[in-house]
Scaffold this motif. Structure first.
Motif, PDB file in Angstrom:
ATOM      1  N   LEU A 121       0.808  -1.110   0.171  1.00 46.48           N
ATOM      2  CA  LEU A 121       0.150   0.000  -0.028  1.00 46.48           C
ATOM      3  C   LEU A 121       0.986   1.158  -0.042  1.00 46.48           C
ATOM      4  CD1 LEU A 121      -2.984   0.870  -0.058  1.00 46.48           C
ATOM      5  CD2 LEU A 121      -2.515   0.999   2.685  1.00 46.48           C
ATOM      6  N   VAL A 122       0.737   2.166  -0.994  1.00 47.47           N
ATOM      7  CA  VAL A 122       1.459   3.273  -1.021  1.00 47.47           C
ATOM      8  C   VAL A 122       0.599   4.484  -1.122  1.00 47.47           C
ATOM      9  CG1 VAL A 122       3.306   2.174  -2.307  1.00 47.47           C
ATOM     10  CG2 VAL A 122       1.548   2.971  -3.571  1.00 47.47           C
ATOM     11  N   ARG A 123       1.052   5.780  -0.999  1.00 49.46           N
ATOM     12  CA  ARG A 123       0.282   7.121  -1.046  1.00 49.46           C
ATOM     13  C   ARG A 123       0.027   7.480  -2.678  1.00 49.46           C
ATOM     14  NH1 ARG A 123       2.043  12.693   1.783  1.00 49.46           N
ATOM     15  NH2 ARG A 123       0.243  13.803   0.913  1.00 49.46           N
ATOM     16  N   HIS A 124       1.169   7.127  -3.506  1.00 52.64           N
ATOM     17  CA  HIS A 124       0.973   8.031  -4.708  1.00 52.64           C
ATOM     18  C   HIS A 124       0.772   6.987  -6.113  1.00 52.64           C
ATOM     19  CE1 HIS A 124       2.254  11.783  -2.887  1.00 52.64           C
ATOM     20  NE2 HIS A 124       3.227  10.975  -2.387  1.00 52.64           N
ATOM     21  N   SER A 125      -0.126   7.013  -6.775  1.00 47.94           N
ATOM     22  CA  SER A 125      -0.374   6.196  -8.010  1.00 47.94           C
ATOM     23  C   SER A 125       0.960   6.412  -8.834  1.00 47.94           C
ATOM     24  CB  SER A 125      -1.735   6.476  -8.707  1.00 47.94           C
ATOM     25  OG  SER A 125      -1.636   7.764  -9.455  1.00 47.94           O
ATOM     26  N   ALA A 126       1.052   5.408  -9.790  1.00 48.67           N
ATOM     27  CA  ALA A 126       1.882   5.756 -10.740  1.00 48.67           C
ATOM     28  C   ALA A 126       1.787   6.670 -11.762  1.00 48.67           C
ATOM     29  CB  ALA A 126       2.303   4.332 -11.785  1.00 48.67           C
ATOM     30  N   ASP A 130       4.263   9.649 -12.688  1.00 50.80           N
ATOM     31  CA  ASP A 130       4.497  10.249 -13.918  1.00 50.80           C
ATOM     32  C   ASP A 130       4.431  11.656 -14.117  1.00 50.80           C
ATOM     33  OD1 ASP A 130       5.539   7.625 -14.579  1.00 50.80           O
ATOM     34  OD2 ASP A 130       3.658   6.865 -15.397  1.00 50.80           O
ATOM     35  N   ARG A 131       3.279  12.037 -13.600  1.00 43.58           N
ATOM     36  CA  ARG A 131       2.838  13.396 -14.018  1.00 43.58           C
ATOM     37  C   ARG A 131       3.887  14.381 -13.450  1.00 43.58           C
ATOM     38  NH1 ARG A 131      -2.426  11.593 -13.364  1.00 43.58           N
ATOM     39  NH2 ARG A 131      -2.376  12.109 -10.997  1.00 43.58           N
ATOM     40  N   ALA A 132       4.352  13.957 -12.076  1.00 48.77           N
ATOM     41  CA  ALA A 132       5.414  14.657 -11.432  1.00 48.77           C
ATOM     42  C   ALA A 132       6.859  14.792 -11.941  1.00 48.77           C
ATOM     43  CB  ALA A 132       5.609  14.057  -9.977  1.00 48.77           C
ATOM     44  N   LYS A 133       7.208  13.657 -12.601  1.00 46.80           N
ATOM     45  CA  LYS A 133       8.429  13.440 -13.470  1.00 46.80           C
ATOM     46  C   LYS A 133       8.181  14.392 -14.685  1.00 46.80           C
ATOM     47  CE  LYS A 133      11.169  10.304 -15.907  1.00 46.80           C
ATOM     48  NZ  LYS A 133      11.074  10.787 -17.279  1.00 46.80           N
ATOM     49  N   SER A 134       7.142  14.382 -15.297  1.00 45.89           N
ATOM     50  CA  SER A 134       6.838  15.024 -16.735  1.00 45.89           C
ATOM     51  C   SER A 134       7.158  16.537 -16.282  1.00 45.89           C
ATOM     52  CB  SER A 134       5.547  14.849 -17.149  1.00 45.89           C
ATOM     53  OG  SER A 134       5.412  13.634 -17.538  1.00 45.89           O
ATOM     54  N   VAL A 157       9.582  10.245  -7.029  1.00 42.93           N
ATOM     55  CA  VAL A 157      10.636  10.522  -8.156  1.00 42.93           C
ATOM     56  C   VAL A 157      12.061  10.876  -7.422  1.00 42.93           C
ATOM     57  CG1 VAL A 157      11.167  12.070 -10.144  1.00 42.93           C
ATOM     58  CG2 VAL A 157       8.742  11.799  -9.597  1.00 42.93           C
ATOM     59  N   VAL A 158      12.785  10.215  -7.909  1.00 39.72           N
ATOM     60  CA  VAL A 158      14.356  10.117  -7.446  1.00 39.72           C
ATOM     61  C   VAL A 158      15.195  10.801  -8.211  1.00 39.72           C
ATOM     62  CG1 VAL A 158      16.335   8.824  -6.399  1.00 39.72           C
ATOM     63  CG2 VAL A 158      13.867   7.818  -6.035  1.00 39.72           C
ATOM     64  N   VAL A 159      15.951  11.951  -7.679  1.00 34.06           N
ATOM     65  CA  VAL A 159      16.783  12.638  -8.323  1.00 34.06           C
ATOM     66  C   VAL A 159      18.145  12.249  -8.124  1.00 34.06           C
ATOM     67  CG1 VAL A 159      17.750  15.127  -8.657  1.00 34.06           C
ATOM     68  CG2 VAL A 159      15.288  14.831  -8.391  1.00 34.06           C
ATOM     69  N   ASP A 160      18.771  11.743  -9.082  1.00 35.88           N
ATOM     70  CA  ASP A 160      20.257  11.220  -8.762  1.00 35.88           C
ATOM     71  C   ASP A 160      21.506  12.418  -9.103  1.00 35.88           C
ATOM     72  OD1 ASP A 160      19.683   8.527  -8.301  1.00 35.88           O
ATOM     73  OD2 ASP A 160      19.087   8.509 -10.464  1.00 35.88           O
ATOM     74  N   VAL A 161      22.018  12.769  -8.033  1.00 32.92           N
ATOM     75  CA  VAL A 161      23.338  13.624  -8.023  1.00 32.92           C
ATOM     76  C   VAL A 161      24.474  13.271  -7.902  1.00 32.92           C
ATOM     77  CG1 VAL A 161      23.814  15.720  -6.623  1.00 32.92           C
ATOM     78  CG2 VAL A 161      21.343  15.253  -6.951  1.00 32.92           C
ATOM     79  N   VAL A 162      25.381  13.646  -8.656  1.00 37.14           N
ATOM     80  CA  VAL A 162      26.664  13.223  -8.577  1.00 37.14           C
ATOM     81  C   VAL A 162      27.396  13.635  -7.165  1.00 37.14           C
ATOM     82  CG1 VAL A 162      28.953  13.450  -9.648  1.00 37.14           C
ATOM     83  CG2 VAL A 162      26.866  13.487 -11.138  1.00 37.14           C
ATOM     84  N   ARG A 163      27.869  12.578  -6.467  1.00 33.07           N
ATOM     85  CA  ARG A 163      28.292  12.736  -5.281  1.00 33.07           C
ATOM     86  C   ARG A 163      29.148  13.771  -5.101  1.00 33.07           C
ATOM     87  NH1 ARG A 163      29.875   7.832  -4.401  1.00 33.07           N
ATOM     88  NH2 ARG A 163      27.656   7.272  -3.968  1.00 33.07           N
ATOM     89  N   ALA A 164      30.051  13.994  -6.015  1.00 37.70           N
ATOM     90  CA  ALA A 164      31.163  15.063  -5.732  1.00 37.70           C
ATOM     91  C   ALA A 164      30.607  16.654  -5.940  1.00 37.70           C
ATOM     92  CB  ALA A 164      32.305  14.855  -6.646  1.00 37.70           C
ATOM     93  N   GLU A 165      29.363  16.400  -6.408  1.00 36.34           N
ATOM     94  CA  GLU A 165      28.810  17.899  -6.996  1.00 36.34           C
ATOM     95  C   GLU A 165      27.430  18.310  -6.196  1.00 36.34           C
ATOM     96  OE1 GLU A 165      30.154  19.757  -9.279  1.00 36.34           O
ATOM     97  OE2 GLU A 165      31.468  18.520  -9.742  1.00 36.34           O
ATOM     98  N   PRO A 183       6.284  14.570  -5.242  1.00 36.29           N
ATOM     99  CA  PRO A 183       7.252  13.751  -4.328  1.00 36.29           C
ATOM    100  C   PRO A 183       8.358  13.152  -4.690  1.00 36.29           C
ATOM    101  CG  PRO A 183       5.315  12.452  -5.216  1.00 36.29           C
ATOM    102  CD  PRO A 183       5.331  13.832  -5.848  1.00 36.29           C
ATOM    103  N   VAL A 184       9.552  13.963  -4.393  1.00 38.51           N
ATOM    104  CA  VAL A 184      11.099  13.905  -4.745  1.00 38.51           C
ATOM    105  C   VAL A 184      11.569  13.600  -3.662  1.00 38.51           C
ATOM    106  CG1 VAL A 184      12.705  15.114  -5.783  1.00 38.51           C
ATOM    107  CG2 VAL A 184      10.666  15.383  -6.705  1.00 38.51           C
TER     108      VAL A 184
END
Length: 384
Positions: A121-126, A130-134, A157-165, A183-184
């Motif tokens: 069970l989760v809070r946000h639908s796919a 997808d709308r948030a990612k758009s 929605v996961v934002v991947d950041v380069v560790r050194a930056e 939701p990020v």
């Protein structure tokens, strides 16, 4: 045209044994072809060796995992339909050997569990994710941001950041804007992604200009590959240097896919090269593998490599620009592997785009899903 090496003889023998003909014109089809009925589960020793090497599994564990993944692939679409608007994404859980389906409405859970999947069970639908990612896709990211993707397991929605930056002002500012889209969450990655073209079929090398790339999958009339390997109209030479075909369509960045038509004297076959690690693989369809399943890649530099599907619908921020709707894997790759085949069992998955790391120290690689390419150019996958 003949290639006088053992590899081609093996491919020819394999095709003859399967009763396959040469390529022929077919009706355009963008729909994925279904996974076939259980084929007695004849797993080659080479595939098991690759999974032991790249995934750290024993022979028994690898065999059991492949069987469980095949079952999960077979029920994923039915589970998505049962969840309807409450669908929050799905993934394969290697620990339990079962498909997990996220839902926003617990009333949908019994029907999904009856199909053989677990539920969460989760809070946000796919659709909401997808709308948030758009919305996030409309932003321009600095070089210190590697990309972003919908992650069903964290329901965000996961934002991947380069560790050194990660503390750079431009990166921090982008993250703040990203959080406003929905939701990020933020994760770090070791390095920025890059494409895997090399200067100087699936998996066999081809050349355009001074670039070597790899063939993805045969389609009726040619093959699909990565868009960054060549532009529409560019000539293609085969592994032996002879004229092979022409890029009929290509998109990069934004997408990373291309279609190459082939000349007479060349032919298409539904095969992915195993490079002696495993027997060459017949391609029987393009049913999409769930997140969490094992997957293997064939390319002209590092040959046959395996790993796991880590995520889907990811945006990858290359130096040349962002590419959308990519699938992330733990499979390594190196220069020249671009465009090569990603395959799960006998089901085509996509063409290699880029990543970070290498096959000595490890890394991650993204691919462009093959069904999107077929739909874009109206192509039909050549299957056995």
């Amino acid at each position: 045209m003949k290639r006088t090496v053992t590899l081609r003889a093996v491919v020819a023998a394999l095709l003859l044994a399967a009763g396959l003909g040469t390529a022929h014109a077919g009706a355009a089809s963008a729909a994925p072809t279904a996974a076939p009925a259980e084929d007695a589960f004849s797993v080659s020793p080479g595939l098991l060796d690759a999974m032991r090497r790249d995934l750290g599994l024993s022979t028994r564990e690898a065999t059991e995992r492949l069987r469980a993944e095949r079952a999960a692939m077979g029920i994923e679409q039915a589970a998505r339909s049962a969840a309807a608007g409450a669908y929050g994404g799905s993934w394969f859980d290697a620990a339990t050997g079962r498909l997990v389906v996220a839902v926003t409405d617990s009333a949908r859970a019994p029907e999904i569990r009856a199909l053989g999947a677990d539920t969460r069970l989760v809070r946000h639908s796919a659709a909401a994710l997808d709308r948030a990612k758009s919305r996030l896709d409309s932003l321009t990211a600095p070089a210190g941001v590697a990309g972003w993707h919908v992650d069903a397991r964290t329901n965000s929605v996961v934002v991947d950041v380069v560790r050194a930056e990660r503390t750079a002002p431009a990166v921090r500012a982008f993250v703040e804007r990203a959080r406003a889209t929905g939701p990020v969450t933020v994760a770090t990655t070791a390095a920025a992604p890059r494409t895997y073209a090399a200067g100087t079929v699936g998996g066999d090398p081809y050349y355009t200009g001074n670039v070597r790339c790899s063939i993805g999958f045969s389609v009726h009339g040619g093959f699909v590959t990565a868009g960054h390997c060549g532009r529409a109209g560019a000539a293609v030479r085969g592994w032996d240097g002879s004229a092979m075909g022409t890029f009929q369509g290509s998109s990069f960045p934004g997408d990373d896919y291309a279609y190459v038509s082939i000349h007479s004297g060349w032919w298409t076959v539904p095969v992915v090269l195993g490079w002696g690690t495993i027997p060459d693989r017949l391609v029987r369809g393009s049913a999409e593998a769930p997140v969490g399943t094992s997957i293997c890649r064939s390319g002209s530099t590092t040959h046959w490599r395996c790993g796991t599907v880590l995520g889907k619908n990811q945006t990858v921020n290359y130096s040349q620009g962002a590419v959308y709707q990519m699938t992330k894997t733990s499979v390594c790759a190196e220069g020249g592997d671009s465009g090569g085949s990603f395959i799960s069992g006998d089901q085509a998955q996509g063409v290699t785009s880029g990543g970070w790391g290498n096959c000595s120290s490890g890394g991650e690689t993204w691919f462009q899903p093959v069904n999107e390419i077929l739909g874009r150019y109206g192509l039909t996958l050549h299957t056995a």
